[in-house]
Scaffold this motif. Structure first.
Motif, PDB file in Angstrom:
ATOM      1  N   GLN A 158      -6.118  -1.891   7.894  1.00  0.00           N
ATOM      2  CA  GLN A 158      -7.276  -1.828   7.005  1.00  0.00           C
ATOM      3  C   GLN A 158      -8.026  -0.529   7.236  1.00  0.00           C
ATOM      4  N   SER A 160     -11.644   1.883   5.906  1.00  0.00           N
ATOM      5  CA  SER A 160     -12.884   2.003   5.148  1.00  0.00           C
ATOM      6  C   SER A 160     -13.695   3.178   5.685  1.00  0.00           C
ATOM      7  N   LEU A 220     -13.071  -1.970   1.432  1.00  0.00           N
ATOM      8  CA  LEU A 220     -12.140  -2.187   2.531  1.00  0.00           C
ATOM      9  C   LEU A 220     -10.735  -2.250   1.966  1.00  0.00           C
ATOM     10  N   LYS A 221      -9.915  -1.253   2.306  1.00  0.00           N
ATOM     11  CA  LYS A 221      -8.542  -1.191   1.805  1.00  0.00           C
ATOM     12  C   LYS A 221      -7.625  -1.899   2.782  1.00  0.00           C
ATOM     13  N   LEU A 222      -6.880  -2.898   2.286  1.00  0.00           N
ATOM     14  CA  LEU A 222      -5.961  -3.672   3.101  1.00  0.00           C
ATOM     15  C   LEU A 222      -4.530  -3.307   2.745  1.00  0.00           C
ATOM     16  N   ASP A 230      -1.037  -3.674  -1.351  1.00  0.00           N
ATOM     17  CA  ASP A 230      -2.358  -3.331  -0.827  1.00  0.00           C
ATOM     18  C   ASP A 230      -3.412  -3.820  -1.800  1.00  0.00           C
TER      19      ASP A 230
END
Length: 341
Positions: A158, A160, A220-222, A230
């Protein structure tokens, strides 16, 4: 001004409309702190140095370990046993002699956090524990500096950017203080994963310096490398959390665990890990130091070996029994996380 050699080096940047000479000068004037020279910090440092970011500060207390090499590709077999920041300094200077690099072979701590953050434009979080992430966040809030943060877990990551242009902070996304963040020693990690996330952290740093693109603030990039999927989760700024940080200043997470005071414990976690164990008889030796310090462990009484989840303690017992003949060790199954704290 850029030197003739720098103009040649950064030629592919200079022809980009969004960078050009002015942008490259912004990169040269920028100051970035990288906390942790592990799987995340290595690719961040390599790409920022290659890109011509003018000043980097690196902080990490650890020595290069053989188990680092499958993911921390700044280091090689010949570097094992040497301080990470010293090895990084040498190799990054070879990569680009026009970048000023300052190193600190110590923990990022309550004592040095705010001073280090105050001296740079932004902070890259390359740590693997909640205590450090909250401390970095709070120092960035107090000094009004962006925090470019990433975390990795097995095959997932993750990413951010916190505290950017009055955007949400780390505490806005993760308000509940915790000590349960698993690190690579406990659960393992696919070697390329921190390279992917660290490279993306470097991208966010460059975007902030250059003032281009859509910065991952409030997002928040997962990433899941196994599924190639993603997603982005948006979150808001909690003004109350920000005000609380400014009122109280820096502090560590208060988290303690009471143990049986009649037993002797060997804690093989890293020194920064929480909860703090409270026992009358206890010895703390990180797993990586065990073979050098095994003589400190008593042989004339029962010893309970503990770590966060019971995995490192099991490995420690195997090392101590097979290599040094210990026969008085028992594992705390499930680790400290299995106890009520």
């Amino acid at each position: 001004m850029l030197r003739k050699e720098e103009i040649s080096r950064y030629k592919r940047h200079l022809v980009l409309d969004q960078v050009g000479g002015d942008g490259q000068q912004k990169l040269k004037s920028a100051k970035v702190l990288i906390v942790g020279m592990g799987g995340l910090g290595c690719p961040v440092a390599q790409y920022l140095v290659a890109a011509g970011v003018g000043s980097l500060t690196l902080i990490d207390p650890d020595l290069v370990d053989e188990s680092n090499l499958h993911r921390q590709i700044l280091f090689s077999s010949a570097d094992v046993g040497q301080p990470k920041v010293e090895v990084a300094l040498k190799k990054l200077n070879e990569l680009n002699p026009f970048v000023k690099i300052t190193t600190h072979q110590t923990l990022f701590s309550l004592e040095n956090a705010q001073t280090l953050v105050s001296q740079v434009d932004m902070v890259v979080d390359g740590t693997d524990n909640f205590q450090s992430k909250y401390l970095i966040n709070d120092a960035c809030v107090l000094e009004n500096k962006p925090m470019i943060s990433a975390s990795i877990f097995k095959f997932e990551g993750q990413l951010s950017v916190f505290n950017y242009q009055n955007g949400p902070t780390y505490r806005c996304a993760f308000p509940q203080e915790s000590s349960g963040l698993d690190n690579c020693e406990e659960v393992g990690v696919l070697g390329v994963l921190p390279g992917v996330l660290g490279t993306m952290q470097a991208v966010e740093v460059l975007k902030i310096i250059l003032g281009i693109g859509d910065v991952l603030a409030g997002k928040l990039k997962l990433i899941n490398t196994l599924s190639a999927h993603d997603q982005i989760i948006e979150f808001d700024r909690d003004e109350g959390a920000v005000i609380a940080i400014k009122k109280r200043g820096l502090r560590t997470i208060e988290n303690k665990c009471e143990l049986d005071h009649d037993a002797f414990y060997l804690d093989v976690r890293n020194l920064y890990e929480l909860p703090v164990l409270n026992a009358s008889s206890m010895l703390q030796i990180p797993l990586k130091e065990l073979e050098k310090r095994y003589t400190e462990i008593p042989r004339n009484r029962d010893v309970k070996v503990v770590c966060q989840s019971g995995m490192r303690s099991k490995q420690a017992i195997k090392i101590l029994e097979s290599k040094f003949g210990f026969n008085n060790l028992t594992n705390l199954e499930g680790g400290i996380l299995s106890l009520e704290i």
